[in-house]
Design an enzyme around this catalytic site. Structure first.
Site, short mmCIF file in Angstrom:
data_model
loop_
_atom_site.label_atom_id
_atom_site.label_comp_id
_atom_site.label_asym_id
_atom_site.label_seq_id
_atom_site.Cartn_x
_atom_site.Cartn_y
_atom_site.Cartn_z
N ASP A 91 0.80 -1.12 0.01
CA ASP A 91 -0.02 -0.10 -0.16
C ASP A 91 0.64 1.34 0.18
O ASP A 91 1.97 1.19 0.56
CB ASP A 91 -0.88 0.07 1.36
CG ASP A 91 -1.93 1.08 1.28
OD1 ASP A 91 -2.50 1.11 0.31
OD2 ASP A 91 -2.54 1.25 2.40
N SER A 224 -13.03 3.05 6.41
CA SER A 224 -13.43 3.23 7.92
C SER A 224 -14.39 4.18 8.13
O SER A 224 -14.13 5.32 8.02
CB SER A 224 -12.24 3.24 8.72
OG SER A 224 -11.44 1.91 8.66
#
Length: 292
Positions: A91, A224
């Protein structure tokens, strides 16, 4: 060291691109869950197996700096031994030298993050890494625009954030040959404000129209805290990979700040807490029951 890592690879393993292709066909999204240690890895795999869901184990550069080769080895081994499709993704690769080294570590996919660069420099950086990654059959994700918020040790202030421009996105995709585009539509790293997320779904729809024609998958960082209905609308507008980090970290930190003193009990409790978060996300993303 690269030769040792290569010995972990198993021929015929599932690719990240294959996971996203299946998600595209099935009208759902796959969760990419940031992991930092053994408990995190086991939590994702256990949830994926229980929910019969594909999943992506995702390593941030800061996690790689702390966990090193053993963390990569742990993720690769866990993915290979799982009875559901799981891949390993690097990432936010914002260092050319680091990404060149990462390409030797048998990841299934990488994110090239040139979002901090001017547009043309982002193209050049992404194109260079994309060529190298594709020569090793790795899927390439890249970001256009810039997300505000904090992830690990990187903070981007609100004034630095930029939404993804559709016209620039077309040029970016054509020039770089990427496989997946991380879009900026008002999503943020970390926690959303008390007023809640304010995503530009109209912009996402336009980007989906473009990416569909180009055969490029859409990725949404900052999943999230997104409510169920908003996630559903994002999936309907082409999001095939959601990144989840903040809620997993919170679940872990809440446990270790609690009263438990025995290390083995703490390990078991953190794993269970993170597993609950992962399982919930798999149902929200529609990937539960989609392992094949």
């Amino acid at each position: 060291m690269a030769e040792v890592v290569k010995s972990w690879a198993r021929p015929g393993k599932t690719s990240t691109k294959e996971l996203l292709l299946n998600a595209q066909k099935g009208g759902y999204a796959v969760g990419a869950f940031n992991v930092y240690n053994l408990e995190g890895v086991e939590a994702v795999v256990a949830a994926a197996e229980e929910e019969q869901s594909p999943a992506i184990l995702q390593i941030h550069p800061s996690a790689l700096r702390q966990g090193g080769i053993p963390l990569v080895a742990c993720c690769i081994s866990a993915a290979e031994q799982a009875n559901v499709p799981i891949t390993v993704h690097f990432d936010h690769g914002n260092s050319k030298q680091e990404l060149i080294e990462v390409l030797e570590l048998e990841f299934d996919s990488v994110m090239v993050d040139g979002s901090h660069l001017p547009f043309k420099d982002n193209i050049s950086y992404t194109k260079f890494i994309s060529f190298l990654a594709h020569s090793k059959c790795l899927m390439v994700e890249a970001e256009l625009g810039r997300l505000s918020g904090t992830e690990d040790d990187l903070t981007v202030e609100d004034y630095e954030a930029r939404l993804t421009d559709v016209l620039q996105a077309q040029e970016f995709i054509d020039e770089t040959g990427i496989d997946a585009l991380a879009v900026c539509i008002g999503n943020v790293h970390g926690n959303y404000p008390a007023s809640g997320p304010n995503l530009r779904l109209d912009l996402l729809q336009d980007l989906y129209a473009l990416c569909s024609k180009k055969g490029v998958y859409i990725v949404l960082h900052g999943a999230s805290g997104l409510p169920k209905e908003l996630i559903k609308e994002c999936i309907e507008r082409g999001v095939r990979k959601f990144n989840v980090n903040t809620e997993l970290r919170k679940a872990y930190m809440d446990v270790i700040s609690g009263p438990q003193k025995d290390l083995v009990h703490v390990m078991a409790s953190t794993k269970e807490a993170m597993k609950r978060v992962v399982a919930e996300k798999m149902h929200l993303f529609g990937s539960a029951g989609k392992a094949c």
